[in-house]
Design a protein around this motif. Structure first.
Motif, PDB file in Angstrom:
ATOM      1  N   ASN A   2       0.821  -1.206   0.000  1.00 18.77           N
ATOM      2  CA  ASN A   2       0.000   0.000   0.000  1.00 18.77           C
ATOM      3  C   ASN A   2       0.862   1.266   0.000  1.00 18.77           C
ATOM      4  OD1 ASN A   2      -1.748   2.054   0.476  1.00 18.77           O
ATOM      5  ND2 ASN A   2      -3.029   0.868   1.882  1.00 18.77           N
ATOM      6  N   LYS A   3       0.761   2.022  -1.077  1.00 16.25           N
ATOM      7  CA  LYS A   3       1.643   3.180  -1.252  1.00 16.25           C
ATOM      8  C   LYS A   3       1.310   4.316  -0.292  1.00 16.25           C
ATOM      9  CE  LYS A   3       4.287   1.758  -4.620  1.00 16.25           C
ATOM     10  NZ  LYS A   3       5.687   1.463  -4.371  1.00 16.25           N
ATOM     11  N   LYS A   4       0.118   4.239   0.352  1.00 18.73           N
ATOM     12  CA  LYS A   4      -0.260   5.328   1.243  1.00 18.73           C
ATOM     13  C   LYS A   4       0.432   5.221   2.601  1.00 18.73           C
ATOM     14  CE  LYS A   4      -4.650   4.932   0.139  1.00 18.73           C
ATOM     15  NZ  LYS A   4      -6.107   5.010   0.176  1.00 18.73           N
ATOM     16  N   LEU A   5       0.932   4.009   2.889  1.00 20.71           N
ATOM     17  CA  LEU A   5       1.639   3.857   4.151  1.00 20.71           C
ATOM     18  C   LEU A   5       2.941   4.643   4.092  1.00 20.71           C
ATOM     19  CD1 LEU A   5       1.160   0.073   4.844  1.00 20.71           C
ATOM     20  CD2 LEU A   5       0.340   1.949   6.248  1.00 20.71           C
ATOM     21  N   PRO A   6       3.386   5.123   5.236  1.00 21.18           N
ATOM     22  CA  PRO A   6       4.648   5.852   5.226  1.00 21.18           C
ATOM     23  C   PRO A   6       5.802   4.938   4.813  1.00 21.18           C
ATOM     24  CG  PRO A   6       3.928   5.440   7.473  1.00 21.18           C
ATOM     25  CD  PRO A   6       2.808   5.040   6.574  1.00 21.18           C
ATOM     26  N   HIS A   7       6.795   5.531   4.207  1.00 23.86           N
ATOM     27  CA  HIS A   7       7.986   4.757   3.836  1.00 23.86           C
ATOM     28  C   HIS A   7       8.752   4.377   5.093  1.00 23.86           C
ATOM     29  CE1 HIS A   7       7.089   5.667  -0.238  1.00 23.86           C
ATOM     30  NE2 HIS A   7       7.153   6.970  -0.033  1.00 23.86           N
ATOM     31  N   THR A   8       9.474   3.281   4.974  1.00 24.58           N
ATOM     32  CA  THR A   8      10.145   2.755   6.160  1.00 24.58           C
ATOM     33  C   THR A   8      11.619   2.504   5.896  1.00 24.58           C
ATOM     34  OG1 THR A   8       8.099   1.664   6.810  1.00 24.58           O
ATOM     35  CG2 THR A   8      10.120   0.921   7.881  1.00 24.58           C
ATOM     36  N   LEU A   9      12.435   2.994   6.811  1.00 26.96           N
ATOM     37  CA  LEU A   9      13.865   2.699   6.767  1.00 26.96           C
ATOM     38  C   LEU A   9      14.141   1.612   7.802  1.00 26.96           C
ATOM     39  CD1 LEU A   9      16.723   3.430   5.705  1.00 26.96           C
ATOM     40  CD2 LEU A   9      16.893   5.062   7.601  1.00 26.96           C
ATOM     41  N   ILE A  10      14.584   0.471   7.311  1.00 24.91           N
ATOM     42  CA  ILE A  10      14.928  -0.637   8.201  1.00 24.91           C
ATOM     43  C   ILE A  10      16.418  -0.555   8.479  1.00 24.91           C
ATOM     44  CG2 ILE A  10      15.024  -3.141   8.446  1.00 24.91           C
ATOM     45  CD1 ILE A  10      12.912  -3.114   6.048  1.00 24.91           C
ATOM     46  N   GLU A  34      16.896  -2.025  -1.862  1.00 23.50           N
ATOM     47  CA  GLU A  34      18.325  -1.779  -1.976  1.00 23.50           C
ATOM     48  C   GLU A  34      18.917  -1.483  -0.604  1.00 23.50           C
ATOM     49  OE1 GLU A  34      18.981   1.150  -5.061  1.00 23.50           O
ATOM     50  OE2 GLU A  34      17.178   0.476  -6.134  1.00 23.50           O
ATOM     51  N   ILE A  35      20.235  -1.416  -0.563  1.00 24.42           N
ATOM     52  CA  ILE A  35      20.911  -1.278   0.728  1.00 24.42           C
ATOM     53  C   ILE A  35      21.765  -0.014   0.783  1.00 24.42           C
ATOM     54  CG2 ILE A  35      22.669  -2.303   2.236  1.00 24.42           C
ATOM     55  CD1 ILE A  35      21.713  -5.043   1.362  1.00 24.42           C
ATOM     56  N   LYS A  88      19.588  10.611  -1.036  1.00 26.18           N
ATOM     57  CA  LYS A  88      19.455   9.303  -1.688  1.00 26.18           C
ATOM     58  C   LYS A  88      18.115   8.664  -1.340  1.00 26.18           C
ATOM     59  CE  LYS A  88      22.451   7.208  -3.508  1.00 26.18           C
ATOM     60  NZ  LYS A  88      22.799   7.187  -4.960  1.00 26.18           N
ATOM     61  N   LEU A  89      17.721   8.767  -0.064  1.00 24.57           N
ATOM     62  CA  LEU A  89      16.464   8.155   0.377  1.00 24.57           C
ATOM     63  C   LEU A  89      15.257   8.748  -0.348  1.00 24.57           C
ATOM     64  CD1 LEU A  89      16.915   7.711   4.243  1.00 24.57           C
ATOM     65  CD2 LEU A  89      16.619   5.909   2.537  1.00 24.57           C
ATOM     66  N   ARG A  90      15.309  10.056  -0.582  1.00 26.85           N
ATOM     67  CA  ARG A  90      14.209  10.703  -1.304  1.00 26.85           C
ATOM     68  C   ARG A  90      13.953   9.991  -2.632  1.00 26.85           C
ATOM     69  NH1 ARG A  90      15.435  15.429   0.875  1.00 26.85           N
ATOM     70  NH2 ARG A  90      17.185  15.786  -0.526  1.00 26.85           N
ATOM     71  N   HIS A  91      15.045   9.700  -3.338  1.00 28.07           N
ATOM     72  CA  HIS A  91      14.900   9.016  -4.634  1.00 28.07           C
ATOM     73  C   HIS A  91      14.477   7.567  -4.457  1.00 28.07           C
ATOM     74  CE1 HIS A  91      16.455  12.469  -6.698  1.00 28.07           C
ATOM     75  NE2 HIS A  91      17.533  12.479  -5.928  1.00 28.07           N
ATOM     76  N   MET A  92      15.067   6.905  -3.472  1.00 29.13           N
ATOM     77  CA  MET A  92      14.783   5.481  -3.293  1.00 29.13           C
ATOM     78  C   MET A  92      13.334   5.247  -2.880  1.00 29.13           C
ATOM     79  SD  MET A  92      18.316   4.408  -1.410  1.00 29.13           S
ATOM     80  CE  MET A  92      18.306   2.631  -1.512  1.00 29.13           C
ATOM     81  N   PHE A  93      12.796   6.141  -2.047  1.00 31.43           N
ATOM     82  CA  PHE A  93      11.419   5.944  -1.590  1.00 31.43           C
ATOM     83  C   PHE A  93      10.400   6.209  -2.700  1.00 31.43           C
ATOM     84  CE2 PHE A  93      12.777   6.544   3.063  1.00 31.43           C
ATOM     85  CZ  PHE A  93      12.675   5.186   3.316  1.00 31.43           C
ATOM     86  N   GLU A  94      10.853   6.764  -3.819  1.00 32.99           N
ATOM     87  CA  GLU A  94       9.941   6.914  -4.955  1.00 32.99           C
ATOM     88  C   GLU A  94       9.615   5.553  -5.565  1.00 32.99           C
ATOM     89  OE1 GLU A  94      11.593   9.757  -7.656  1.00 32.99           O
ATOM     90  OE2 GLU A  94      11.437  11.379  -6.180  1.00 32.99           O
ATOM     91  N   ILE A  95      10.564   4.604  -5.419  1.00 29.87           N
ATOM     92  CA  ILE A  95      10.292   3.289  -6.006  1.00 29.87           C
ATOM     93  C   ILE A  95      10.210   2.160  -4.978  1.00 29.87           C
ATOM     94  CG2 ILE A  95      11.092   3.655  -8.382  1.00 29.87           C
ATOM     95  CD1 ILE A  95      13.847   2.762  -7.524  1.00 29.87           C
ATOM     96  N   HIS A  96      10.613   2.424  -3.724  1.00 24.56           N
ATOM     97  CA  HIS A  96      10.559   1.363  -2.710  1.00 24.56           C
ATOM     98  C   HIS A  96       9.794   1.830  -1.476  1.00 24.56           C
ATOM     99  CE1 HIS A  96      13.546  -0.957  -4.909  1.00 24.56           C
ATOM    100  NE2 HIS A  96      14.363   0.068  -4.913  1.00 24.56           N
ATOM    101  N   PHE A  98      10.224   0.040   1.385  1.00 29.54           N
ATOM    102  CA  PHE A  98      11.240  -0.242   2.398  1.00 29.54           C
ATOM    103  C   PHE A  98      12.621   0.024   1.821  1.00 29.54           C
ATOM    104  CE2 PHE A  98       7.814  -3.150   3.716  1.00 29.54           C
ATOM    105  CZ  PHE A  98       7.748  -2.894   5.074  1.00 29.54           C
ATOM    106  N   VAL A  99      13.481   0.574   2.630  1.00 26.06           N
ATOM    107  CA  VAL A  99      14.903   0.637   2.281  1.00 26.06           C
ATOM    108  C   VAL A  99      15.660   0.087   3.476  1.00 26.06           C
ATOM    109  CG1 VAL A  99      16.874   2.158   1.871  1.00 26.06           C
ATOM    110  CG2 VAL A  99      14.725   2.557   0.656  1.00 26.06           C
ATOM    111  N   VAL A 100      16.695  -0.699   3.206  1.00 32.25           N
ATOM    112  CA  VAL A 100      17.506  -1.270   4.273  1.00 32.25           C
ATOM    113  C   VAL A 100      18.772  -0.439   4.436  1.00 32.25           C
ATOM    114  CG1 VAL A 100      18.860  -3.278   4.998  1.00 32.25           C
ATOM    115  CG2 VAL A 100      16.643  -3.607   3.877  1.00 32.25           C
ATOM    116  N   MET A 101      19.052  -0.034   5.663  1.00 37.13           N
ATOM    117  CA  MET A 101      20.349   0.584   5.953  1.00 37.13           C
ATOM    118  C   MET A 101      21.063  -0.331   6.937  1.00 37.13           C
ATOM    119  SD  MET A 101      21.403   4.445   7.123  1.00 37.13           S
ATOM    120  CE  MET A 101      21.277   4.455   8.892  1.00 37.13           C
ATOM    121  N   THR A 102      22.307  -0.636   6.660  1.00 33.10           N
ATOM    122  CA  THR A 102      23.019  -1.556   7.541  1.00 33.10           C
ATOM    123  C   THR A 102      24.419  -1.045   7.825  1.00 33.10           C
ATOM    124  OG1 THR A 102      23.661  -3.853   7.870  1.00 33.10           O
ATOM    125  CG2 THR A 102      23.878  -3.000   5.653  1.00 33.10           C
TER     126      THR A 102
END
Length: 303
Positions: A2-10, A34-35, A88-96, A98-102
């Motif tokens: 669901n695209k309406k949910l907020p984006h999440t950084l794991i 992506e990571i 970078k996250l701004r761009h990544m959240f346009e297509i994902h 979830f984004v993983v940061m490790t």
RNA sequence: GGUGCCAUAGCUCAGUUGGUAGAGCAACGGACUGAAAAUCCGUGUGUCCCUAGUUCGAUUCUUGGUGGCACCA
């Protein structure tokens, strides 16, 4: 999803060598994302072996960011990392979703999650000049100067820590204002959700893994890598576990075997220091690295 | 088998002329918003091998063990 949910950084964090990399790749693959690496040393392309950069094969499988993207000759810090990651996250959240940061760089994780004060860059000349004065005149003199320029910070700073004194003075001289007046101490709002997942192992097992990995680094050619960097050993970025001990060996201060033992010991100390920092962060939910199912379940619950 | 030496912190060892002990390394804890894998601060964690004596009191002295090492057979 669901695209309406907020984006999440794991955020997968934990002490060095605990197994963050392999787990992050499996999770990123599962959630088709992506990571972002959060490692203040893997950023530098000149330091591949000593910072345990993942295999090329792994990196090609899943897009990684902030690995070997910068040079040790660039000036870098947590504030730059915050800005670059947010961009970078701004761009990544346009297509994902979830984004993983490790990674395990504590201050860098906090910079991304909570922000860092907006302060000007320090001119290298000023930094050098103040360091030299610290050498020549001693810490007492610079302490007295800080007391005049910023009495409030003087009262709360660790007066025995030269780096703290120097940095406060750098900011005072660069901005013409006291350092304390520019420290916001506020947590910046983020427009994405953050899940912090901590990985930890039994201490014995963690130490075994660290010791083994240092041996593997030596087999992989850490000595040659350090030799190539030896001419630049005074760069602060190369004041790093795995390199400085070998520089000591090159300088004849110890045997090669002693240097390797020292690398292991300092890596273990680093792991402990990371755990000290993470321990007080109550947002972290802790797991054993093999609790993959539980971790996946936890993330799924947020989706 | 005999003689000698040793046994104290996780390791290597010091020490107590009898008042329950301390160094190095290892380990452990903490601070930390622009060098952060950096920088800084703190903590001794112990059946002083076991046993029976002497003594107000034994890790220290004595007896007998046990284990280790060396030398002699």
């Amino acid at each position: 999803m669901n695209k309406k949910l907020p984006h999440t950084l794991i955020i997968l964090l934990g002490p060095t060598c605990v197994g963050k990399t392999s787990l992050s790749i499996r999770i990123a693959r599962l959630f088709e994302t992506e990571i972002i690496s959060c490692d203040s040393r893997q950023l530098f392309r000149e330091m591949a072996i000593g910072t345990a950069v993942p295999d090329k094969v792994l990196l090609e499988n899943i897009p990684h960011h902030f690995i070997q993207t910068h040079s040790i000759f660039d000036i870098y810090n947590a504030a730059k990392f915050e800005a670059e990651v947010l961009d970078k996250l701004r761009h990544m959240f346009e297509i994902h979703d979830f984004v993983v940061m490790t990674g395990g760089s504590m201050l860098y994780i906090d910079a991304v999650c909570k922000g860092i004060d907006d302060l000007p860059d320090i001119e290298p000349e000023l930094r050098t000049a103040l360091s030299e004065r610290m050498q020549k005149e001693g810490i007492e003199q610079l302490r007295a100067e800080l007391k005049l320029l910023d009495p409030a910070y003087y009262r709360e700073v660790d007066l025995r820590n030269p780096v703290r004194i120097l940095h406060a003075l750098e900011i005072c001289y660069t901005t013409g204002k006291s350092f304390s007046s520019q420290r916001s101490k506020t947590v910046k709002k983020r427009n994405f959700r953050i899940i912090k997942i901590g990985l930890n192992l039994d201490r014995r097992e963690l130490y075994d893994r660290i010791n083994r990995r240092v041996d593997e680094m030596m087999i992989a050619g850490l000595e040659q890598e350090a030799k190539n960097l030896y001419p630049h050993r005074h760069l602060s970025t190369l004041n790093t576990v795995g390199y400085r001990e070998l520089f000591d060996y090159f300088d004849g201060h110890c045997s090669k075997a002693e240097a390797v033992e020292k690398i292991k010991s300092n890596t273990r100390k680093y792991a402990r220091k990371q755990l000290t920092w993470f321990r007080k962060d109550t947002d972290i939910q802790w797991f054993h690295p093999n609790q993959e199912e539980e971790i996946v379940q936890l993330i799924s619950n947020y989706g």
